[in-house]
Design a protein around this motif. Structure first.
Motif, PDB file in Angstrom:
ATOM      1  N   LYS A   1       1.160   4.087  -2.893  1.00 16.47           N
ATOM      2  CA  LYS A   1       0.937   5.496  -2.602  1.00 16.47           C
ATOM      3  C   LYS A   1       2.100   6.335  -3.105  1.00 16.47           C
ATOM      4  O   LYS A   1       1.938   7.409  -3.673  1.00 16.47           O
TER       5      LYS A   1
ATOM      6  N   THR B   1      -8.107  -0.698   4.794  1.00 16.22           N
ATOM      7  CA  THR B   1      -7.232   0.007   3.868  1.00 16.22           C
ATOM      8  C   THR B   1      -7.780  -0.115   2.446  1.00 16.22           C
ATOM      9  O   THR B   1      -8.692  -0.901   2.203  1.00 16.22           O
TER      10      THR B   1
ATOM     11  N   GLU C   1       0.837  -1.207   0.000  1.00 17.69           N
ATOM     12  CA  GLU C   1       0.000   0.000   0.000  1.00 17.69           C
ATOM     13  C   GLU C   1       0.871   1.256   0.000  1.00 17.69           C
ATOM     14  O   GLU C   1       0.623   2.200  -0.741  1.00 17.69           O
ATOM     15  N   GLN C   2       1.896   1.226   0.830  1.00 17.43           N
ATOM     16  CA  GLN C   2       2.816   2.382   0.911  1.00 17.43           C
ATOM     17  C   GLN C   2       3.506   2.619  -0.432  1.00 17.43           C
ATOM     18  O   GLN C   2       3.617   3.745  -0.907  1.00 17.43           O
TER      19      GLN C   2
END
Lengths: 288, 246
Positions: A284, B2, A280-281
């Protein structure tokens, strides 16, 4: 639905109660004390009490007893047990002393005449800091019985006759040749050879490399049956081993394996969660 | 939740209520059967306290039997239909079954020490049980070594089906090879069996619930957890590939 659940629970409870009840009905063929177990002799009165196994045959005035005793050595422990059992202040010296090695240890073999009416044969061995003593008491005034266990002098022979002869000579002065023809008796514990004269009876049986001998002077009885019961007590006696550390080790190992399996699931799930967060990081960062 | 959790519901699907209930019932059942084995069943006067290991030793084998059986079923259905879900079940069966088989093997060895006076002997039953454990350990190693997912699934399905021969061999070897010292509880024990005991009702009271628990609830619950882990692993792997592709 609720009724079905209640019935299932009721059925399970009934099954468990029945199982527990039948479990309690299982009669062990052994007298069990906290210290030892001995087979219960069929056809004998069971007088066991106070941590001592005791079986009595009134017709033969015979009693077989097993108990734990303390003493400086096996002979002292056997004497102490006999004194406390029969309430004797003084004991005569044994007329026979010997030793025999059985699968569970070395047993000291003793025989003594208590008085004119009674004689006792005992075997004793160390068990921890005490001694186990198995006694055969005969209290018929018209006869004298001695039970012995003797290691075979010649292990190639398949008969107890040499030991029967030596025991007979040592305790009565007779020889086996002086007695009449041998008779074989098949009993639950094995086959016994019986020799007889007008005044004496000797029964012998071989088990392993040991001869089991019974001598009777005076009125003849079913000596082989008495000897078979006595040998059955000696050979059937055992102490339940204290091996609980192995039980706990087994349970610990089982719990550890199950915990390792469940732990590995949790650990891997956590690692995947971290991977997911990192992905996810990165996404992003890419988006920026 | 998420963004990726929302995009990949497979990866984070919450634990179903049934699985949570099964986990609690299995844990309580395990504790309950331990209490039955340790405190309700009588002490075997010949073997002493160590005989109580039997209440874990035998049921754990049957738990492994269930799990390895699931691997066979998963393998057959995967080969037939090509459904990945059945491959996950097969994998879960091997991991859970191997843990149970290890419990069976180690508790047997611990019991043997005071009863047979040795930790290990190359008896047919013991040897086949060890071979069974090694066969399934090799499954996991081999599976980890095959890169291509399609090939991995097909090959391991075939392996999982054939590996079950080692389970059947372990189960029946004492009936086939009479030269064993391993006791037989159901049916006649071989003449040279060492440490046999009677399955009296006192034993049955502790054994039956334990057997039912290890045979059904425990493998199903643990395999379900492992299945969900495999599902999550595949979802994360897919995301990683997607990221690399992007």
């Amino acid at each position: 639905m609720r009724c079905a659940k209640r019935n299932t629970i009721l059925l399970l409870a009934l099954l468990l109660t029945f199982a527990a009840w039948t479990s309690a009905q299982d009669e062990a063929p052994y007298y069990q004390s906290a210290d030892f177990n001995v087979p219960i002799i069929a056809g004998w009165q069971n007088q066991s009490a106070n941590e001592a196994a005791q079986f009595h045959k009134p017709a033969a005035s015979a009693t077989i007893r097993a108990a734990m005793a303390t003493g400086a050595d096996a002979e002292a422990a056997a004497a102490a047990d006999l004194a406390s059992w029969l309430g004797l202040a003084e004991l005569t010296a044994p007329v026979y002393r010997g030793k025999v090695n059985l699968a569970d240890g070395t047993w000291h073999v003793l025989a003594r005449d208590i008085d004119a009416q009674r004689s006792v044969s005992q075997v004793a061995r160390q068990a921890g800091d005490r001694f186990i003593v198995i006694s055969f008491l005969e209290s018929d005034p018209s006869s004298r019985i001695v039970m012995l266990a003797i290691a075979q002098a010649d292990e190639t022979l398949e008969t107890a006759e040499p030991e029967m002869d030596s025991a007979l000579e040592q305790l009565t002065g007779l020889r086996l040749d002086n007695l009449t023809a041998a008779q074989a008796r098949a009993l639950p514990g094995g086959e016994w050879l019986v020799y007889q004269s007008e005044t004496a009876l000797v029964a012998g049986s071989l088990f392993g490399n040991d001869s089991y001998i019974a001598l009777q002077e005076g009125t003849a009885g079913d000596l082989a049956a008495l000897a078979d019961a006595w040998r059955g007590t000696l050979l059937g006696f055992f102490i339940t081993p204290d091996n609980s550390p192995y039980l706990w080790l087994g349970i610990t190992v089982s719990l550890l394996i199950l915990a390792a399996l469940a732990g590995s699931f949790a650990w891997r799930a956590r690692a995947l969660q971290k991977d997911l967060a990192m992905i996810e990081q990165l996404e992003k960062a890419d988006a920026r | 939740m998420t963004q990726h959790e929302a995009e990949n519901p497979l990866a984070v699907r919450p634990q179903p209520r049934l699985l949570r209930a099964l986990t609690i019932v299995s844990a309580l059942g395990f504790a309950g059967t331990l209490v039955l084995g340790l405190f309700v069943a009588g002490t075997d006067i010949q073997q002493g306290q160590v005989q109580r290991i039997f209440y874990i030793h035998m049921p754990s084998f049957f738990g492994a039997f269930t799990a390895f059986g699931a691997t066979v079923l998963g393998g057959i259905i995967y080969l037939w239909r090509g459904s990945e879900a059945w491959d996950r079940i097969a994998l879960a069966g091997v991991e859970v079954g191997l843990a149970f088989a290890l419990i069976n093997l180690l508790t047997g060895s611990i019991w043997a020490r005071p009863i047979w006076n040795t930790w290990w002997t190359w008896d047919p039953r013991l040897t086949s049980a060890a071979v069974m454990c090694l066969t399934y350990a090799a499954y996991l190693m081999l599976r980890a070594g095959i890169e291509n997912p399609q090939r991995r699934r097909s090959l391991m399905s075939v392996y999982g089906i054939f590996a079950f021969i080692s389970v059947l061999l372990t189960l029946f070897i004492i009936r086939i090879v009479p030269d064993t010292i391993h006791p037989v509880i159901v049916g006649a024990s071989p003449q040279n069996a060492q440490g046999a005991f009677e399955a009296t009702s006192g034993v049955v009271v502790a054994l039956l619930p334990s057997l039912l628990l290890w045979l059904t609830l425990m493998p199903i619950t643990l395999m379900w957890h492992r299945y969900r882990l495999a599902l999550r692993q595949e979802a994360v792997d897919a995301l990683k590939l997607k990221l690399l592709g992007a």
